[in-house]
Design an enzyme around this catalytic site. Structure first.
Site, PDB file in Angstrom:
ATOM      1  N   HIS A  61      -7.093  -4.908  10.286  1.00 51.59           N
ATOM      2  CA  HIS A  61      -6.821  -4.579   8.880  1.00 51.59           C
ATOM      3  C   HIS A  61      -5.523  -5.223   8.404  1.00 51.59           C
ATOM      4  O   HIS A  61      -4.588  -5.439   9.174  1.00 51.59           O
ATOM      5  CB  HIS A  61      -6.865  -3.063   8.607  1.00 51.59           C
ATOM      6  CG  HIS A  61      -5.687  -2.275   9.089  1.00 51.59           C
ATOM      7  ND1 HIS A  61      -5.804  -1.012   9.617  1.00 51.59           N
ATOM      8  CD2 HIS A  61      -4.347  -2.547   9.111  1.00 51.59           C
ATOM      9  CE1 HIS A  61      -4.608  -0.558   9.932  1.00 51.59           C
ATOM     10  NE2 HIS A  61      -3.706  -1.468   9.626  1.00 51.59           N
ATOM     11  N   ASN A  97      -7.436  -3.232  14.487  1.00 52.67           N
ATOM     12  CA  ASN A  97      -8.807  -3.550  14.089  1.00 52.67           C
ATOM     13  C   ASN A  97      -8.856  -4.713  13.100  1.00 52.67           C
ATOM     14  O   ASN A  97      -9.894  -4.977  12.502  1.00 52.67           O
ATOM     15  CB  ASN A  97      -9.475  -2.300  13.492  1.00 52.67           C
ATOM     16  CG  ASN A  97      -8.723  -1.783  12.268  1.00 52.67           C
ATOM     17  OD1 ASN A  97      -7.803  -2.437  11.781  1.00 52.67           O
ATOM     18  ND2 ASN A  97      -9.126  -0.619  11.769  1.00 52.67           N
ATOM     19  N   ASP A 118       0.816  -1.213   0.000  1.00 55.95           N
ATOM     20  CA  ASP A 118       0.000   0.000   0.000  1.00 55.95           C
ATOM     21  C   ASP A 118       0.852   1.267   0.000  1.00 55.95           C
ATOM     22  O   ASP A 118       2.073   1.225   0.193  1.00 55.95           O
ATOM     23  CB  ASP A 118      -0.948   0.003   1.210  1.00 55.95           C
ATOM     24  CG  ASP A 118      -0.274  -0.470   2.506  1.00 55.95           C
ATOM     25  OD1 ASP A 118       0.969  -0.515   2.552  1.00 55.95           O
ATOM     26  OD2 ASP A 118      -0.987  -0.786   3.456  1.00 55.95           O
ATOM     27  N   GLU A 149      -9.513  -1.854   5.589  1.00 54.98           N
ATOM     28  CA  GLU A 149     -10.123  -1.621   6.891  1.00 54.98           C
ATOM     29  C   GLU A 149     -11.364  -2.498   7.038  1.00 54.98           C
ATOM     30  O   GLU A 149     -11.877  -3.032   6.041  1.00 54.98           O
ATOM     31  CB  GLU A 149     -10.541  -0.141   6.995  1.00 54.98           C
ATOM     32  CG  GLU A 149      -9.385   0.843   6.862  1.00 54.98           C
ATOM     33  CD  GLU A 149      -8.515   0.940   8.115  1.00 54.98           C
ATOM     34  OE1 GLU A 149      -8.491  -0.027   8.911  1.00 54.98           O
ATOM     35  OE2 GLU A 149      -7.847   1.972   8.283  1.00 54.98           O
TER      36      GLU A 149
HETATM   37  C1  F6R Z   1       1.684  -1.616   6.185  1.00 56.28           C
HETATM   38  C2  F6R Z   1       0.308  -2.069   6.273  1.00 56.28           C
HETATM   39  C3  F6R Z   1      -0.462  -2.127   7.559  1.00 56.28           C
HETATM   40  C4  F6R Z   1       0.365  -2.516   8.770  1.00 56.28           C
HETATM   41  C5  F6R Z   1      -0.497  -2.527  10.027  1.00 56.28           C
HETATM   42  C6  F6R Z   1       0.314  -2.827  11.258  1.00 56.28           C
HETATM   43  O1  F6R Z   1       2.144  -1.657   4.860  1.00 56.28           O
HETATM   44  O2  F6R Z   1      -0.222  -2.390   5.269  1.00 56.28           O
HETATM   45  O3  F6R Z   1      -1.532  -3.011   7.407  1.00 56.28           O
HETATM   46  O4  F6R Z   1       0.932  -3.771   8.556  1.00 56.28           O
HETATM   47  O5  F6R Z   1      -1.120  -1.296  10.189  1.00 56.28           O
HETATM   48  O6  F6R Z   1       1.202  -1.782  11.488  1.00 56.28           O
HETATM   49  P1  F6R Z   1       2.361  -1.911  12.571  1.00 56.28           P
HETATM   50  O7  F6R Z   1       3.242  -2.993  12.088  1.00 56.28           O
HETATM   51  O8  F6R Z   1       3.045  -0.580  12.538  1.00 56.28           O
HETATM   52  O9  F6R Z   1       1.700  -2.222  13.854  1.00 56.28           O
END
Ligand code: F6R
Length: 258
Positions: A138, A136, A67, A143
Site C-alpha cells: 500500500h 502489502n 492521509d 490498500e
Molecule cells: C503514511 C502512509 C503509509 C505508510 C506505510 C509504511 O502516511 O501513508 O502508507 O507510509 O504504511 O509505514 P511505515 O513507514 O511505518 O513502515
C-alpha cells in the site's frame, strides 16, 4: 523508475533528504507531499538539522499529507496531523496555515476529499511526493484492490494494516478502521515521487513494486507508470529483487556521468 540501494536506513534517509534539499533550493515555494509512519522519520530529522544550520527554509513551502485516520482530531497523539507537527512542522519555519492534512473529524468526508483534491490543484500540484510502503504494497492508505486511477477518498483499512498500526494505540484505545487518503491517481500526478523502504519486512513489497506486474494487488506497482520516481531502499529491502547488482551498476554509471 530509479532504484537506489544503500547500506542502511540512515543512508536511505540521507539520499532522500538531498532530493528535498535540492527541490527547496530550486524552488523555495515548492509544494511537498508528505508521509507519516516510521519510514520518513530520519529524513525529517535531517531536514530539521538542515534548517537549524540555515541550509534550507520552509517559509514559503506548502505541504499536503497523504492521509489521515477518520475519527481522530488533530490533537489526538495518533493522528497524522499530530505526528507531522511533532516530527517536523514544530521544528522548522513553515507557516502551519500552509500545511494540509486531510481532516479526520469532518462531518462530510466525501466533500472533504474533493476539497483536498481542489486545494492540491490550486497550489499548482505536488512537486515532490514522499512515500513509505506497507508490507502489502500500500501507498498512502491505498490498500490492495484500490483503483490505480483513484483520487482522494475514504478508504477502509485492511485487517493487516490495522494490526500493523495497533502498536501505536493503547490496548483499550479506539483505533480507526477508516481513513481519508490521496488516491493512487493523485500520487501519480506528483511531478516527482520519492519512496523510502528499509528492512526485510518490506522486501516482497519492494520486489512487487519494481519487478512485479502493474496490479491493484500491489498498489505501489502503479509507480512503474510514473516518469520520475526514485525508490530508495537498504540492502534488506532490496534482498528479493532479481538483480540488485544491476541497479547498483546503473547508479555508479550515473555518478560517473555527473
Ligand atoms: C503514511 C502512509 C503509509 C505508510 C506505510 C509504511 O502516511 O501513508 O502508507 O507510509 O504504511 O509505514 P511505515 O513507514 O511505518 O513502515
Amino acid at each position: 523508475m530509479k532504484v537506489i540501494i544503500l547500506d542502511n536506513a540512515e543512508q536511505v534517509a540521507g539520499y532522500g533528504a538531498k532530493i528535498f534539499k535540492q527541490q527547496l533550493a530550486d524552488n523555495p515555494q515548492s509544494v511537498l507531499g508528505l508521509a507519516t509512519g516510521s519510514s520518513p522519520l530520519i529524513l525529517y530529522r535531517i531536514l530539521i538539522e538542515l534548517y537549524e544550520r540555515g541550509k534550507v527554509s520552509f517559509r514559503e513551502v506548502t505541504t499536503f499529507n497523504l492521509d489521515e485516520y477518520l475519527g481522530l482530531s488533530g490533537d489526538h497523539p495518533q493522528s497524522y496531523r499530530y505526528f507531522m507537527n511533532r516530527n517536523l512542522f514544530d521544528h522548522i519555519d513553515i507557516d502551519l496555515a500552509n500545511t494540509f492534512v486531510p481532516d479526520g473529524t469532518t462531518a462530510d468526508p466525501r466533500a472533504a476529499a474533493r476539497e483536498y483534491e481542489s486545494k492540491i490543484a490550486e497550489a499548482g500540484g505536488i512537486d515532490v511526493q514522499l512515500l513509505g510502503i506497507g508490507y502489502n504494497g500500500h501507498i498512502g492508505f491505498n490498500e490492495p484492490s484500490s483503483s490505480l486511477g483513484s483520487r482522494t477518498r475514504v478508504k477502509t483499512l485492511t485487517a493487516r494494516t490495522i494490526a500493523d498500526n495497533a502498536r501505536f494505540f493503547g490496548k483499550d484505545e479506539y483505533q480507526p478502521h477508516l481513513s481519508i487518503t490521496m488516491g493512487i491517481g493523485t500520487i501519480l500526478d506528483a511531478k516527482n515521487v520519492v519512496l523510502l523502504a528499509t528492512g526485510e519486512s518490506k522486501a516482497a513489497a519492494v520486489r512487487n513494486t519494481i519487478e512485479g506486474p502493474i496490479s491493484a494487488n500491489c498498489p505501489a506497482s502503479a509507480l512503474q507508470l510514473h516518469p520520475a520516481t526514485t525508490i530508495i531502499v537498504d540492502q534488506a529491502a532490496a534482498a528479493a529483487l532479481d538483480d540488485p547488482e544491476f541497479f547498483k551498476h546503473i547508479e555508479r554509471e550515473n555518478q560517473k556521468l555527473q
